[in-house]
Scaffold this motif. Structure first.
Motif, mmCIF file in Angstrom:
data_model
loop_
_atom_site.group_PDB
_atom_site.id
_atom_site.type_symbol
_atom_site.label_atom_id
_atom_site.label_comp_id
_atom_site.label_asym_id
_atom_site.label_seq_id
_atom_site.Cartn_x
_atom_site.Cartn_y
_atom_site.Cartn_z
ATOM 1 N N PHE A 124 0.809 -1.220 0.000
ATOM 2 C CA PHE A 124 0.000 0.000 0.000
ATOM 3 C C PHE A 124 0.843 1.271 0.000
ATOM 4 C CE2 PHE A 124 -2.989 -3.142 1.729
ATOM 5 C CZ PHE A 124 -4.079 -2.911 0.890
ATOM 6 N N GLN A 125 2.087 1.182 0.449
ATOM 7 C CA GLN A 125 2.930 2.372 0.536
ATOM 8 C C GLN A 125 3.863 2.542 -0.652
ATOM 9 O OE1 GLN A 125 2.096 4.347 3.006
ATOM 10 N NE2 GLN A 125 0.684 2.754 3.725
ATOM 11 N N TRP A 126 4.035 1.514 -1.464
ATOM 12 C CA TRP A 126 4.984 1.543 -2.571
ATOM 13 C C TRP A 126 4.458 2.438 -3.688
ATOM 14 C CZ3 TRP A 126 9.839 -0.280 -2.850
ATOM 15 C CH2 TRP A 126 10.437 -0.475 -4.103
ATOM 16 N N ARG A 127 5.285 3.297 -4.214
ATOM 17 C CA ARG A 127 4.848 4.230 -5.246
ATOM 18 C C ARG A 127 5.727 4.185 -6.494
ATOM 19 N NH1 ARG A 127 1.063 3.640 -2.810
ATOM 20 N NH2 ARG A 127 -0.320 5.148 -1.796
ATOM 21 N N GLN A 128 6.534 3.165 -6.639
ATOM 22 C CA GLN A 128 7.342 3.004 -7.852
ATOM 23 C C GLN A 128 6.600 2.040 -8.779
ATOM 24 O OE1 GLN A 128 11.495 2.132 -6.995
ATOM 25 N NE2 GLN A 128 11.363 3.268 -5.071
ATOM 26 N N PHE A 129 5.722 2.595 -9.595
ATOM 27 C CA PHE A 129 4.800 1.780 -10.384
ATOM 28 C C PHE A 129 5.357 1.367 -11.744
ATOM 29 C CE2 PHE A 129 1.927 4.436 -7.707
ATOM 30 C CZ PHE A 129 1.340 3.402 -6.985
ATOM 31 N N GLU A 130 6.487 1.918 -12.158
ATOM 32 C CA GLU A 130 6.994 1.637 -13.500
ATOM 33 C C GLU A 130 7.253 0.151 -13.758
ATOM 34 O OE1 GLU A 130 7.489 5.860 -12.615
ATOM 35 O OE2 GLU A 130 8.057 4.033 -11.546
ATOM 36 N N PRO A 131 7.862 -0.608 -12.823
ATOM 37 C CA PRO A 131 8.070 -2.041 -13.098
ATOM 38 C C PRO A 131 6.759 -2.804 -13.288
ATOM 39 C CG PRO A 131 9.501 -1.304 -11.311
ATOM 40 C CD PRO A 131 8.542 -0.188 -11.572
ATOM 41 N N ALA A 132 5.748 -2.487 -12.500
ATOM 42 C CA ALA A 132 4.461 -3.170 -12.645
ATOM 43 C C ALA A 132 3.807 -2.811 -13.969
ATOM 44 C CB ALA A 132 3.539 -2.808 -11.485
ATOM 45 N N ALA A 133 3.927 -1.546 -14.392
ATOM 46 C CA ALA A 133 3.355 -1.135 -15.680
ATOM 47 C C ALA A 133 4.032 -1.867 -16.827
ATOM 48 C CB ALA A 133 3.493 0.375 -15.851
ATOM 49 N N ALA A 134 5.351 -1.941 -16.793
ATOM 50 C CA ALA A 134 6.082 -2.614 -17.862
ATOM 51 C C ALA A 134 5.720 -4.093 -17.935
ATOM 52 C CB ALA A 134 7.588 -2.443 -17.653
ATOM 53 N N LEU A 135 5.638 -4.747 -16.783
ATOM 54 C CA LEU A 135 5.311 -6.174 -16.763
ATOM 55 C C LEU A 135 3.885 -6.408 -17.242
ATOM 56 C CD1 LEU A 135 6.099 -9.051 -16.150
ATOM 57 C CD2 LEU A 135 5.510 -8.660 -13.742
ATOM 58 N N ALA A 136 2.949 -5.579 -16.808
ATOM 59 C CA ALA A 136 1.555 -5.733 -17.235
ATOM 60 C C ALA A 136 1.440 -5.616 -18.749
ATOM 61 C CB ALA A 136 0.679 -4.695 -16.545
ATOM 62 N N LEU A 137 2.111 -4.638 -19.337
ATOM 63 C CA LEU A 137 2.035 -4.453 -20.782
ATOM 64 C C LEU A 137 2.746 -5.574 -21.525
ATOM 65 C CD1 LEU A 137 2.548 -0.606 -20.806
ATOM 66 C CD2 LEU A 137 0.481 -1.813 -21.560
ATOM 67 N N ASP A 138 3.876 -6.041 -20.992
ATOM 68 C CA ASP A 138 4.561 -7.179 -21.615
ATOM 69 C C ASP A 138 3.651 -8.401 -21.652
ATOM 70 O OD1 ASP A 138 6.868 -5.698 -21.984
ATOM 71 O OD2 ASP A 138 7.919 -6.551 -20.237
ATOM 72 N N VAL A 139 3.028 -8.708 -20.513
ATOM 73 C CA VAL A 139 2.153 -9.874 -20.422
ATOM 74 C C VAL A 139 0.977 -9.739 -21.383
ATOM 75 C CG1 VAL A 139 0.505 -11.062 -18.907
ATOM 76 C CG2 VAL A 139 2.793 -10.500 -18.068
ATOM 77 N N ALA A 140 0.347 -8.576 -21.380
ATOM 78 C CA ALA A 140 -0.830 -8.372 -22.233
ATOM 79 C C ALA A 140 -0.464 -8.477 -23.708
ATOM 80 C CB ALA A 140 -1.463 -7.025 -21.922
ATOM 81 N N GLU A 141 0.617 -7.836 -24.100
ATOM 82 C CA GLU A 141 1.014 -7.865 -25.512
ATOM 83 C C GLU A 141 1.382 -9.273 -25.963
ATOM 84 O OE1 GLU A 141 2.790 -3.282 -25.683
ATOM 85 O OE2 GLU A 141 4.158 -4.996 -25.614
ATOM 86 N N MET A 142 2.114 -10.003 -25.133
ATOM 87 C CA MET A 142 2.515 -11.360 -25.506
ATOM 88 C C MET A 142 1.302 -12.282 -25.619
ATOM 89 S SD MET A 142 5.776 -11.476 -26.025
ATOM 90 C CE MET A 142 6.162 -13.213 -25.899
ATOM 91 N N LEU A 143 0.364 -12.168 -24.696
ATOM 92 C CA LEU A 143 -0.808 -13.045 -24.733
ATOM 93 C C LEU A 143 -1.749 -12.681 -25.872
ATOM 94 C CD1 LEU A 143 -1.603 -13.606 -20.965
ATOM 95 C CD2 LEU A 143 -0.966 -15.331 -22.650
ATOM 96 N N LEU A 144 -1.862 -11.405 -26.193
ATOM 97 C CA LEU A 144 -2.679 -11.026 -27.341
ATOM 98 C C LEU A 144 -2.077 -11.575 -28.636
ATOM 99 C CD1 LEU A 144 -3.652 -7.367 -26.430
ATOM 100 C CD2 LEU A 144 -5.219 -9.298 -26.691
ATOM 101 N N ALA A 145 -0.759 -11.617 -28.704
ATOM 102 C CA ALA A 145 -0.095 -12.130 -29.895
ATOM 103 C C ALA A 145 -0.210 -13.646 -30.001
ATOM 104 C CB ALA A 145 1.375 -11.713 -29.898
ATOM 105 N N SER A 146 -0.176 -14.338 -28.850
ATOM 106 C CA SER A 146 -0.164 -15.805 -28.871
ATOM 107 C C SER A 146 -1.539 -16.426 -28.671
ATOM 108 C CB SER A 146 0.790 -16.329 -27.785
ATOM 109 O OG SER A 146 0.351 -15.939 -26.490
ATOM 110 N N GLY A 147 -2.488 -15.637 -28.155
ATOM 111 C CA GLY A 147 -3.838 -16.153 -27.917
ATOM 112 C C GLY A 147 -4.236 -15.999 -26.461
#
Length: 271
Positions: free
Chosen positions: A137-160
């Motif tokens: 709840f206190q962590w405010r460095q969101f860039e790693p989570a954003a990058a991972l979320a987009l990587d996962v979404a893009e890869m799964l959209l490409a593969s199914g």
């Protein structure tokens, strides 16, 4: 990958750092981003909808990075996604993202989470959807989570994308170089102790404040493949958990364990 139309919502509200980081990261990758999220924090609203009062939406582009279209909505997270799909967007998105939540959405907490419910609204409408949370709840460095979320979404959209599934991603509160493996995980059981604090207001009237401490039940049986870790345990060890969820809540036990319905009604004699 060709640019995607991405709808982003959350439950922490339009001023939350998590959603602005996620939207900016998606736009930087060349995607067309629209944000429709609550105008204030509406955490733990679950899948609630606004039925008795009007829903209002105002443009909020100035709060986000250049090129992002944003709306602040007076409703719940689920309202926001419904309103976007059926009123605000000219075209439906290729992907629905929700988050980045300020705190974890692990175990049975997904039943209460507005973040997960916003993404689930996309799943209900047949769209690929992913909820992403920063597991502190206190962590405010969101860039790693954003990058991972987009990587996962893009890869799964490409593969199914897994059909009919919402994906729930929880990222530990660690610098990117210390985040452990991404694993498919089962949903653990989370319970809370001392849930309500009884208090007296200045006028002498009793009120209750929902509080309590989380108590993870790591011994409880969790559905899913036995070789998968639970989301709670994996995130606690520093890894990122990815859990497939679905709108269907139908029981998956053995039908032989249920008595016949005829035995559940008392026999009545006819006069």
């Amino acid at each position: 990958m060709a640019p995607l139309r991405i709808l982003i919502s959350n439950d922490d509200g339009v001023f939350a750092g998590g959603i602005r980081t996620l939207a900016a990261a998606a736009a930087q990758r060349g995607h067309q981003v629209t944000v429709v999220c609550p105008d204030q924090e509406r955490s733990a609203t679950g899948h609630g909808l606004t039925l008795q009062t009007p829903i209002r939406a105002e443009r909020a582009d100035e709060l986000f990075a250049e090129g992002i279209t944003a709306w602040a909505c007076s409703g719940t997270p689920s309202d926001c996604v419904k309103l976007a799909l059926f009123s605000l967007l000219d075209q439906w998105p290729d992907l629905v993202l929700s988050g980045i939540n300020h705190g974890p959405n692990l175990g049975t907490d997904v039943l209460y989470s507005g973040t997960v419910s916003a993404a689930m609204e996309g799943t209900i409408e047949g769209l690929p959807a992913l909820a992403v949370s920063s597991a502190d709840f206190q962590w405010r460095q969101f860039e790693p989570a954003a990058a991972l979320a987009l990587d996962v979404a893009e890869m799964l959209l490409a593969s199914g994308w897994p059909q009919g599934s919402l994906l729930n991603l929880n990222v530990p509160a660690l610098p990117p170089e210390r985040i452990g493996a991404l694993r498919w995980c089962r949903t653990a059981v989370r319970r809370y102790t001392d849930q309500f604090d009884k208090r007296i207001d200045p006028r002498g009237r009793t009120y209750y404040w929902l509080a309590g401490e989380v108590a993870n039940d790591l011994e409880a049986t969790a559905a899913g493949p036995g070789e998968w870790p639970t989301d709670v345990a994996h995130v606690a060890e520093g890894g990122a958990s990815l859990t497939p969820l679905q709108p269907e809540l139908f029981w998956r036990g053995d039908a032989i364990a249920l008595p016949p319905c005829e035995s559940l009604r008392p026999s009545r004699k006819l006069d």
